[in-house]
Design an enzyme around this catalytic site. Sequence first.
Site, PDB file in Angstrom:
ATOM      1  N   CYS A 280      40.952  42.047  42.007  1.00 30.40           N
ATOM      2  CA  CYS A 280      40.894  41.004  43.046  1.00 30.40           C
ATOM      3  C   CYS A 280      40.033  41.459  44.221  1.00 30.40           C
ATOM      4  O   CYS A 280      39.258  40.678  44.772  1.00 30.40           O
ATOM      5  CB  CYS A 280      42.294  40.632  43.514  1.00 30.40           C
ATOM      6  SG  CYS A 280      43.265  39.853  42.205  1.00 30.40           S
ATOM      7  N   THR A 281      40.164  42.712  44.588  1.00 30.12           N
ATOM      8  CA  THR A 281      39.338  43.246  45.672  1.00 30.12           C
ATOM      9  C   THR A 281      37.871  43.207  45.267  1.00 30.12           C
ATOM     10  O   THR A 281      37.014  42.763  46.039  1.00 30.12           O
ATOM     11  CB  THR A 281      39.769  44.681  46.036  1.00 30.12           C
ATOM     12  OG1 THR A 281      41.137  44.646  46.459  1.00 30.12           O
ATOM     13  CG2 THR A 281      38.896  45.259  47.136  1.00 30.12           C
TER      14      THR A 281
END
Length: 155
Positions: free
Chosen positions: A47-48
């Site tokens: 997600c990052t």
Amino acid sequence: PYVLGYMVDQVEFESAAYQDGETQRFSFDGEGLTVLAFFPGAFTGACTEEMCNFRDSMSDFNEMDADVVGISVDTPFALEEFAEQNNLNFTLVSDTSKEISRNYEVDTVMPGLEYKVANRAVFLFKDGEVIYEERMDDPTNLPNMEKLKEEIREA
């Protein structure tokens, strides 16, 4: 309304969001050219990476007059910290009720945790209609950023 083959009760939504350096109310009506990027959770590896890919492509999106909105089930406070740590320069919407994820049919149970999150998915809106979408069943897969940009250019 339909979102490329999926029935959506309501395209529009309103929720808390981290935007322009503060947590505030955010309303989405589907108008204009907007990318909705659902992601399972802040501070996780994939997600990052995905949100930083959007950050690094913001000049392209801005040139094409496309807004980017990230959406996860994280709290507004978590999204604020996530945005600040990663210098994210677009809106992050908090879907703690999981209503937005459910409405867009991207809600899923996190394996092993029995906790509902948003599956990774990207929707490109143009004037109230979804003109492109990409859904990832495997949360480690990321959206095809070049394909998304191509779809925006053609919009």
